[in-house]
Design an enzyme around this catalytic site. Structure first.
Site, PDB file in Angstrom:
ATOM      1  N   LYS A   1       0.843  -1.203   0.000  1.00  0.00           N
ATOM      2  CA  LYS A   1       0.000   0.000   0.000  1.00  0.00           C
ATOM      3  C   LYS A   1       0.879   1.256   0.000  1.00  0.00           C
ATOM      4  O   LYS A   1       0.695   2.163  -0.784  1.00  0.00           O
ATOM      5  CB  LYS A   1      -0.904  -0.048   1.231  1.00  0.00           C
TER       6      LYS A   1
ATOM      7  N   GLU B   1      10.546  -4.697   4.605  1.00  0.00           N
ATOM      8  CA  GLU B   1      10.642  -6.094   4.169  1.00  0.00           C
ATOM      9  C   GLU B   1      10.333  -6.210   2.679  1.00  0.00           C
ATOM     10  O   GLU B   1      11.054  -6.851   1.914  1.00  0.00           O
ATOM     11  CB  GLU B   1       9.644  -6.980   4.941  1.00  0.00           C
TER      12      GLU B   1
ATOM     13  N   GLY C   1      -5.017  -2.306   5.151  1.00  0.00           N
ATOM     14  CA  GLY C   1      -4.235  -3.447   4.656  1.00  0.00           C
ATOM     15  C   GLY C   1      -4.935  -4.774   4.895  1.00  0.00           C
ATOM     16  O   GLY C   1      -5.041  -5.612   3.999  1.00  0.00           O
ATOM     17  N   ARG C   2      -5.436  -4.992   6.116  1.00  0.00           N
ATOM     18  CA  ARG C   2      -6.040  -6.297   6.446  1.00  0.00           C
ATOM     19  C   ARG C   2      -7.428  -6.453   5.849  1.00  0.00           C
ATOM     20  O   ARG C   2      -8.061  -7.493   6.020  1.00  0.00           O
ATOM     21  CB  ARG C   2      -6.069  -6.493   7.961  1.00  0.00           C
TER      22      ARG C   2
ATOM     23  N   GLU D   1      -5.283  -7.312  14.909  1.00  0.00           N
ATOM     24  CA  GLU D   1      -4.781  -5.988  14.553  1.00  0.00           C
ATOM     25  C   GLU D   1      -5.926  -4.978  14.674  1.00  0.00           C
ATOM     26  O   GLU D   1      -5.713  -3.825  15.035  1.00  0.00           O
ATOM     27  CB  GLU D   1      -4.235  -6.004  13.124  1.00  0.00           C
TER      28      GLU D   1
ATOM     29  N   HIS E   1      -5.939 -34.121  17.319  1.00  0.00           N
ATOM     30  CA  HIS E   1      -4.878 -34.998  17.821  1.00  0.00           C
ATOM     31  C   HIS E   1      -3.812 -34.211  18.562  1.00  0.00           C
ATOM     32  O   HIS E   1      -2.721 -34.709  18.795  1.00  0.00           O
ATOM     33  CB  HIS E   1      -4.271 -35.788  16.662  1.00  0.00           C
TER      34      HIS E   1
ATOM     35  N   LYS F   1       7.611  -0.904  12.284  1.00  0.00           N
ATOM     36  CA  LYS F   1       8.225  -0.476  11.027  1.00  0.00           C
ATOM     37  C   LYS F   1       9.397   0.481  11.268  1.00  0.00           C
ATOM     38  O   LYS F   1      10.246   0.632  10.416  1.00  0.00           O
ATOM     39  CB  LYS F   1       7.181   0.185  10.123  1.00  0.00           C
TER      40      LYS F   1
HETATM   41  C1  G6Q Z   1      -2.713  -4.011   7.839  1.00  0.00           C
HETATM   42  C2  G6Q Z   1      -1.489  -3.411   8.342  1.00  0.00           C
HETATM   43  C3  G6Q Z   1      -0.213  -4.087   7.903  1.00  0.00           C
HETATM   44  C4  G6Q Z   1       0.186  -3.787   6.472  1.00  0.00           C
HETATM   45  C5  G6Q Z   1       1.609  -4.218   6.259  1.00  0.00           C
HETATM   46  C6  G6Q Z   1       2.109  -3.960   4.860  1.00  0.00           C
HETATM   47  O1  G6Q Z   1      -3.829  -3.625   8.102  1.00  0.00           O
HETATM   48  O2  G6Q Z   1      -1.473  -2.068   8.087  1.00  0.00           O
HETATM   49  O3  G6Q Z   1      -0.260  -5.485   8.069  1.00  0.00           O
HETATM   50  O4  G6Q Z   1      -0.666  -4.408   5.577  1.00  0.00           O
HETATM   51  O5  G6Q Z   1       2.440  -3.592   7.181  1.00  0.00           O
HETATM   52  O6  G6Q Z   1       2.013  -2.612   4.520  1.00  0.00           O
HETATM   53  P1  G6Q Z   1       2.188  -2.137   3.044  1.00  0.00           P
HETATM   54  O7  G6Q Z   1       1.113  -2.733   2.211  1.00  0.00           O
HETATM   55  O8  G6Q Z   1       2.131  -0.647   3.068  1.00  0.00           O
HETATM   56  O9  G6Q Z   1       3.538  -2.649   2.568  1.00  0.00           O
END
Ligand code: G6Q
Length: 548
Positions: free
Chosen positions: A210, A216, A272-273, A358, A389, A509
């Site tokens: 996003k 990462e 994001g989620r 989250e 199990h 981050k």
């Molecule tokens: C989701 C969070 C988080 C995010 C990641 C990746 O709701 O904000 O999990 O999706 O940190 O972020 P970017 O898409 O900006 O790389």
């Protein structure tokens, strides 16, 4: 800034619930079922192809009445309307929360800052569909003229968990001549293992981020570019044919070297989620094709409409959210187990962990006041029957109350002899055993010696929901995900917390940024951490050398 609202624990319905709980906790599901022969049929609800049996919960009609009253007192109805209207309910980031617009049908209207966003959503979907068709048909070719056979999604958190879960869940519908891989971890092993058997000339990378600044993802994307160029004899032009981006940040995308013509956008009102049904789902669309992807969106939308319009007493996400509150806040349950009896849903619990924890892992209300009640429970789980199990022992006979969501399908996608009957027999048997247990009398009647009897007794009264659908399709997956999304929203609305920010994740981050140069410095850095962190850094600097 938000207006002060009445604290949750001071609300009349909350107080009434607290009194009611003292009686209700003594009730056993055995009695509740014995007193009402129709309970198993009565306490059910159905919507968007999803059937919910919530009869095996420790509730009476009075409990339900009070929970529904609580929802009303907390303004859940108004909160739902505000979300669907596009109000900026994510107050700490001053954003609307409109994942529901991602699945609104063409022609619908949802206005954000004076603009109808639905046409933009469909323009991106059309662009994704066109691109997916070209890749899937082989008309989109790699730099050397070979068709794309491998797709690697690079992303993390919300830009990874949804795509992985959806790919696994809908594998049955995917193009089996293509390979899909997902790289999220900064640990180089993730990338190395994902590409070790791939031919760069046939590989497409989707850089999903996003913000397009996530450490990462950007590190993995740079490594991917170097890997690709190695295979393409350093031809920079190859990047355009092997990299596309999914992002809200066009400037950063072109800075990375990806042509913005090959960028698929989304908007700041998609968390994001909550983004697996936006362009972040490009890998899903490449796997299952545009028609199935639209089917998934339709499933989401059906559940959205149900959530928006159904009376609370028949509203699946509201009922599930209220039950979660009942156990979390009155019984003191700390976790909820999600147990899909469907192998394709093996990543569903991991996906839900982000969605739920989250969103509702918050300790202050919207106006910044510290809460004096528990908020989001811990969600966890594994596909059945594997869990039976291992950890089910604790659910059956441990000292903690763990409400369970069992998820299953009437039809299997892989009919194989007796497998599906046996699988479903296990789901039904587990929820039955958890609810009804085995009494000392029953144990005695089985001839178990007295000394052994206490170990063989099952108290029962362990609550569960059973969630069923006809068949795992893109539609039912969409409905199922939306069910949990809205259940999380309902819980957050009652706790009066901000379910749509994630400052704890943002912290992660920035934290490592300070230590990276201290690890990489060629001269001994001056360290200003606590003595433990300083020592760990020195140990690392000393011990990694042999492998350098
Ligand atoms: C989701 C969070 C988080 C995010 C990641 C990746 O709701 O904000 O999990 O999706 O940190 O972020 P970017 O898409 O900006 O790389």
């Amino acid at each position: 800034m938000t207006a002060m609202v009445k604290p949750l624990t001071k609300r009349p319905a909350w107080k009434a619930m607290a009194i009611h709980y003292k009686k209700a906790r003594e009730l056993h599901l055995r009695e509740l079922f014995a007193d009402d022969p129709n309970r198993g049929e009565r306490l059910t609800a159905e919507a968007a192809g999803v059937f919910l049996d919530y009869s095996k919960n420790r509730i009476t009609d009075e409990t339900l009445k009070l929970l529904l009253k609580l929802a009303e007192e907390c303004g859940l109805r108004q909160r739902i309307d505000a979300m669907f209207r596009g109000d900026k309910i994510n107050i700490t980031e001053n954003r609307a929360v409109l994942h529901v617009a991602l699945r609104a049908p063409r022609g619908a209207s949802i206005v954000v800052d004076g603009e109808n966003v639905v046409p933009q959503v469909h323009a991106v979907l059309d662009k994704m569909a066109d691109f997916s068709d070209r890749v899937r048909s082989g008309s989109w070719k790699g730099h050397s003229g070979k068709r794309i056979r491998n797709v690697v999604n690079i992303g993390i958190g919300g830009s990874d968990l949804g795509p992985v879960m959806a790919y696994e869940a809908l594998k049955h519908y995917s193009d089996r001549s293509m390979r899909f891989r997902f790289v999220s971890n900064i640990d180089g092993t993730d990338f190395a293992e994902a590409v070790r058997d791939l031919d760069a000339a046939e590989t497409l990378f989707i850089v999903s981020s996003k913000t397009f600044t996530t450490l990462e993802t950007m590190t993995n994307a740079s490594t991917a570019r170097a890997w690709l160029l190695q295979g393409a004899q350093g031809e920079e032009k190859a990047v355009a044919k092997h990299f596309v981006a999914v992002s809200t940040n066009a400037a950063k995308v072109s800075e990375f070297g990806i042509d913005t013509a090959n960028m698929f956008g989304f908007w700041d009102w998609v968390g994001g989620r909550y983004s697996m049904d936006s362009a972040i789902g490009l890998s899903t669309m490449l796997a299952i094709g545009p028609d199935h992807f639209r089917g998934m969106l339709n499933g989401f939308h059906l559940m959205d409409e149900h959530f928006r319009t159904a009376p609370f007493e028949r509203n699946l996400p509201v009922l599930m959210g209220l039950l979660a509150i009942w156990y979390n806040n009155f019984f003191g349950a700390q976790t909820i187990a999600v147990l899909p009896y469907e192998q394709y849903l093996k990543r569903f619990p991991a996906y839900l962990q982000q969605l739920t924890m989250e969103s509702n892992g918050k300790h202050v209300t919207l106006d910044g006041t510290e809460v004096d009640y528990q908020t989001g429970p811990i969600y966890w789980g594994e596909p059945g029957t594997n869990g039976q199990h291992s950890f089910y022992q604790l659910i059956h006979q441990g000292t903690r109350l763990i409400p369970c969501d069992f998820i299953a399908f009437f039809e299997t996608l892989n009919p194989l002899g007796r497998h599906h009957d046996i699988l479903l027999a296990n789901v039904f048997a587990q929820s039955e055993a958890l609810a009804f247990g085995k009494t000392p009398e029953q144990v005695k009647a089985e001839g178990i010696p007295e000394w052994l009897a206490p170990h063989r007794v099952f108290e029962g009264n362990r609550p569960s929901n059973t969630i069923l659908a006809q068949r795992l399709t893109p539609e039912t997956l969409g409905s199922l995900v939306a069910l949990y999304e809205h259940s999380v929203f309902a819980q957050g609305a009652i706790w009066n917390i901000g379910s749509f920010d994630q400052w704890g994740v943002e912290l992660g981050k920035v934290l490592a940024q300070r230590i990276i140069p201290e690890l990489e410095s060629t001269t001994e850095p001056e360290l200003g951490h606590d003595s433990s962190t300083n020592h760990l850094i020195r140990c690392y600097r000393k011990s990694r050398e042999p492998s350098r």
